[in-house]
Design a protein around this motif. Structure first.
Motif, mmCIF file in Angstrom:
data_model
loop_
_atom_site.group_PDB
_atom_site.id
_atom_site.type_symbol
_atom_site.label_atom_id
_atom_site.label_comp_id
_atom_site.label_asym_id
_atom_site.label_seq_id
_atom_site.Cartn_x
_atom_site.Cartn_y
_atom_site.Cartn_z
ATOM 1 N N PHE A 1 0.851 -0.725 -0.021
ATOM 2 C CA PHE A 1 -0.067 -0.167 -0.001
ATOM 3 C C PHE A 1 0.656 0.984 0.245
ATOM 4 C CE2 PHE A 1 -2.409 -3.210 2.193
ATOM 5 C CZ PHE A 1 -3.795 -3.708 1.703
ATOM 6 N N ALA A 2 0.926 2.322 -0.853
ATOM 7 C CA ALA A 2 1.374 3.314 -0.786
ATOM 8 C C ALA A 2 0.731 3.994 0.348
ATOM 9 C CB ALA A 2 1.272 4.451 -2.135
ATOM 10 N N VAL A 3 1.250 4.745 1.173
ATOM 11 C CA VAL A 3 0.694 6.038 2.143
ATOM 12 C C VAL A 3 1.001 6.664 2.237
ATOM 13 C CG1 VAL A 3 0.276 3.940 3.747
ATOM 14 C CG2 VAL A 3 2.524 5.157 4.126
ATOM 15 N N VAL A 4 0.273 7.439 2.605
ATOM 16 C CA VAL A 4 0.401 9.662 2.824
ATOM 17 C C VAL A 4 0.126 9.927 4.660
ATOM 18 C CG1 VAL A 4 0.805 11.300 1.792
ATOM 19 C CG2 VAL A 4 0.575 9.668 0.385
ATOM 20 N N GLY A 5 0.899 10.104 4.813
ATOM 21 C CA GLY A 5 0.418 9.833 6.954
ATOM 22 C C GLY A 5 0.353 11.888 7.001
ATOM 23 N N ALA A 6 -0.822 12.573 7.338
ATOM 24 C CA ALA A 6 -0.883 13.257 7.462
ATOM 25 C C ALA A 6 -1.973 13.262 9.156
ATOM 26 C CB ALA A 6 -1.914 14.138 6.694
ATOM 27 N N ASP A 7 -1.099 14.624 9.905
ATOM 28 C CA ASP A 7 -2.407 14.408 11.141
ATOM 29 C C ASP A 7 -2.664 16.242 11.339
ATOM 30 O OD1 ASP A 7 0.692 15.505 11.600
ATOM 31 O OD2 ASP A 7 0.847 14.061 13.627
ATOM 32 N N ARG A 8 -2.870 16.703 10.431
ATOM 33 C CA ARG A 8 -3.065 18.026 10.610
ATOM 34 C C ARG A 8 -4.414 18.129 9.238
ATOM 35 N NH1 ARG A 8 0.926 22.007 10.984
ATOM 36 N NH2 ARG A 8 2.272 21.159 12.649
ATOM 37 N N GLU A 9 -5.696 18.986 9.701
ATOM 38 C CA GLU A 9 -6.796 19.027 9.293
ATOM 39 C C GLU A 9 -6.745 20.170 8.678
ATOM 40 O OE1 GLU A 9 -9.833 15.482 11.714
ATOM 41 O OE2 GLU A 9 -9.810 18.342 12.042
ATOM 42 N N HIS A 10 -7.316 20.381 6.933
ATOM 43 C CA HIS A 10 -7.931 21.354 6.394
ATOM 44 C C HIS A 10 -9.377 20.845 6.019
ATOM 45 C CE1 HIS A 10 -2.979 21.885 6.320
ATOM 46 N NE2 HIS A 10 -3.452 20.219 6.237
ATOM 47 N N ILE A 11 -9.599 22.481 5.314
ATOM 48 C CA ILE A 11 -10.963 22.490 4.742
ATOM 49 C C ILE A 11 -10.644 22.563 3.356
ATOM 50 C CG2 ILE A 11 -13.141 23.912 4.667
ATOM 51 C CD1 ILE A 11 -12.757 23.309 7.058
ATOM 52 N N VAL A 12 -11.067 21.456 2.627
ATOM 53 C CA VAL A 12 -11.375 21.288 1.380
ATOM 54 C C VAL A 12 -12.510 21.006 0.689
ATOM 55 C CG1 VAL A 12 -10.657 19.567 -0.655
ATOM 56 C CG2 VAL A 12 -8.824 20.396 1.601
ATOM 57 N N ASN A 13 -13.179 21.789 -0.098
ATOM 58 C CA ASN A 13 -14.419 21.785 -0.923
ATOM 59 C C ASN A 13 -15.020 22.053 0.229
ATOM 60 O OD1 ASN A 13 -13.291 22.496 -3.617
ATOM 61 N ND2 ASN A 13 -13.677 20.100 -2.881
ATOM 62 N N GLY A 14 -15.302 22.979 0.933
ATOM 63 C CA GLY A 14 -15.809 22.947 2.737
ATOM 64 C C GLY A 14 -15.947 21.800 4.066
ATOM 65 N N LYS A 15 -14.951 20.916 3.086
ATOM 66 C CA LYS A 15 -15.230 19.564 4.514
ATOM 67 C C LYS A 15 -13.725 19.952 4.664
ATOM 68 C CE LYS A 15 -17.378 16.313 1.660
ATOM 69 N NZ LYS A 15 -17.129 14.482 0.757
ATOM 70 N N CYS A 16 -14.186 19.135 6.307
ATOM 71 C CA CYS A 16 -12.023 18.371 6.917
ATOM 72 C C CYS A 16 -11.615 17.651 6.498
ATOM 73 C CB CYS A 16 -12.849 18.794 8.017
ATOM 74 S SG CYS A 16 -11.453 19.073 9.163
ATOM 75 N N VAL A 17 -11.029 17.807 6.162
ATOM 76 C CA VAL A 17 -10.249 16.624 5.343
ATOM 77 C C VAL A 17 -8.674 16.700 5.980
ATOM 78 C CG1 VAL A 17 -11.340 16.316 3.498
ATOM 79 C CG2 VAL A 17 -9.136 18.175 3.597
ATOM 80 N N LEU A 18 -8.348 15.257 6.395
ATOM 81 C CA LEU A 18 -6.682 15.553 6.523
ATOM 82 C C LEU A 18 -6.000 15.078 6.038
ATOM 83 C CD1 LEU A 18 -6.649 11.818 8.970
ATOM 84 C CD2 LEU A 18 -5.887 14.688 9.812
ATOM 85 N N GLY A 19 -4.602 15.543 6.013
ATOM 86 C CA GLY A 19 -3.924 15.933 4.632
ATOM 87 C C GLY A 19 -3.190 16.805 4.941
ATOM 88 N N ARG A 20 -1.919 16.499 3.764
ATOM 89 C CA ARG A 20 -0.539 17.493 3.658
ATOM 90 C C ARG A 20 -0.823 18.695 2.853
ATOM 91 N NH1 ARG A 20 3.459 14.591 6.075
ATOM 92 N NH2 ARG A 20 4.600 15.981 6.109
ATOM 93 N N LYS A 21 -0.006 18.866 3.397
ATOM 94 C CA LYS A 21 -0.482 21.042 2.935
ATOM 95 C C LYS A 21 0.590 21.565 2.511
ATOM 96 C CE LYS A 21 -2.479 25.970 2.759
ATOM 97 N NZ LYS A 21 -2.759 26.816 4.130
ATOM 98 N N THR A 22 0.472 21.622 1.095
ATOM 99 C CA THR A 22 1.461 22.049 -0.209
ATOM 100 C C THR A 22 1.880 22.964 -0.924
ATOM 101 O OG1 THR A 22 1.346 20.717 -1.950
ATOM 102 C CG2 THR A 22 2.500 19.041 -0.507
ATOM 103 N N LYS A 23 3.192 23.259 -1.690
ATOM 104 C CA LYS A 23 2.791 24.489 -2.384
ATOM 105 C C LYS A 23 1.858 24.460 -3.754
ATOM 106 C CE LYS A 23 5.960 27.190 -5.294
ATOM 107 N NZ LYS A 23 7.407 27.001 -5.914
ATOM 108 N N TRP A 24 1.478 23.396 -3.631
ATOM 109 C CA TRP A 24 0.633 22.500 -5.308
ATOM 110 C C TRP A 24 -0.671 22.715 -5.081
ATOM 111 C CZ3 TRP A 24 5.125 20.903 -4.044
ATOM 112 C CH2 TRP A 24 6.636 21.189 -4.998
ATOM 113 N N GLY A 25 -1.095 22.290 -3.718
ATOM 114 C CA GLY A 25 -2.327 21.984 -3.329
ATOM 115 C C GLY A 25 -2.360 21.533 -1.690
#
Ligand SMILES: Nc1nc2c(ncn2[C@@H]2O[C@H](COP(=O)(O)OP(=O)(O)OP(=O)(O)O)[C@@H](O)[C@H]2O)c(=O)[nH]1
Length: 297
Positions: free
Chosen positions: A247-271
């Motif tokens: 499995f390819a994994v991307v870990g993230a422990d910060r939440e961000h708002i994307v299209n009005g929804k709260c998602v766990l993700g990694r914020k980069t320069k490109w999105g």
């Protein structure tokens, strides 16, 4: 044991009651169909134990991935590792948390293996890990065979070992192969491509294919092994999982708002790169855990 309102009448209810039946009636219908309810009540009361071990070089995102998977801060890298020198020998560290989801309790123990593969000479660096896993089986077995055994034997056996492969894009390293060959004989191994966001989609697929070949060539049988294909449904599901291994994994422990929804993700320069485990997993971490526990027993 407690009766529920939907119980059907016992086929034996018309028979003369004995002291035994009357005591059973106090608790409701006792029959095969009641077993499921009894198991459910027992499981809700006692909860489940799940022990996960994470192995991989320092900085591959082990703590972040565990936190992403269980959607809480269950593991924090030791500050000593961050600030001080890397440990000279492999030391195992465990932390236990109780997670509750819809009334189901899960006692989760995460065992980290700081120092694995970090030394110049990694000869036999797997021994402490294999010894630990075997010791837990031994300990459980010794408790189980006691004539006056405990009502509940604490389960410290490692149910699953997540092995973090560095995202080199090449192939498995000799260290990975030597360790995995030994590890897969004693525990369910789930290899993952760590920090998968550092590879393009094509690189990721090629790397996955190469790792699958390396695993086959070296006789490394990872989860789910063939013996779990008990029927066609299981096989179909397991085949789907096998295609995705590692499995390819991307870990993230910060939440961000994307299209009005709260998602766990990694914020980069490109999105924002959403943590895929949370996005694609239709089963909750607890359900995923149950499946693995079933396989360990
Ligand atoms: N790009 C990228 N960075 C990640 C990912 N997961 C974790 N990181 C970052 O990598 C760094 C190390 O992550 P950890 O989770 O502490 O790594 P670890 O393997 O537990 O490290 P040790 O505790 O030293 O063994 C942190 O800055 C994380 O934010 C990922 O999937 N992609």
């Amino acid at each position: 044991m407690a009766g529920t309102s939907k119980r059907s009448m016992s086929p034996h209810s018309s028979q003369p009651s004995s002291p035994r039946t009357s005591s059973c009636e106090m608790f409701g219908y006792v029959g095969i169909e009641a077993v499921l309810d009894q198991l459910k009540i027992k499981a809700m009361k006692t909860g489940f134990e799940f022990n996960i071990m994470v192995v991989g070089r320092s900085g591959l995102g082990k703590s972040t991935m565990v936190n992403t998977l269980f959607k809480s801060k269950v593991w924090k890298s030791s500050p000593v590792n961050k600030l001080g020198p890397l440990p000279q020998t492999l030391q195992l560290q465990s932390v236990t948390h109780t997670i509750e989801e819809k009334g189901v309790k899960l006692k989760l123990t995460v065992t980290d293996t700081p120092g694995f593969g970090d030394q110049i000479n990694n000869d036999k660096c797997w021994d402490p890990i294999l010894n630990y896993i075997n010791d837990q089986y031994e300990h459980y077995l010794q408790e189980e065979v006691l004539i006056t055994r405990q009502h509940h034997i604490p389960d410290t056996r490692v149910h699953i070992c997540v092995y973090f492969v560095p995202p080199t894009g090449h192939c498995l390293r000799p260290l990975d192969i030597e360790f995995l060959r030994r590890l897969c004989r004693v525990v369910n191994v789930v290899p993952v491509i760590a920090r998968a966001d550092s590879l393009t989609l094509e690189e990721r697929e090629a790397f996955r294919w190469q790792i699958q070949e390396d695993l086959k060539k070296n006789g490394i049988f990872v989860y789910p092994q063939k013996c779990f294909d008990e029927d066609t449904n299981d096989k179909a599901l397991n085949d789907k999982i096998r295609e995705k291994i590692p499995f390819a994994v991307v870990g993230a422990d910060r939440e961000h708002i994307v299209n009005g929804k709260c998602v766990l993700g990694r914020k980069t320069k490109w999105g924002i790169i959403e943590a895929p485990i949370c996005r694609t997993s239709k089963t909750s971490p607890i359900m995923f855990t149950m499946k693995i526990i079933e396989y360990t027993d």
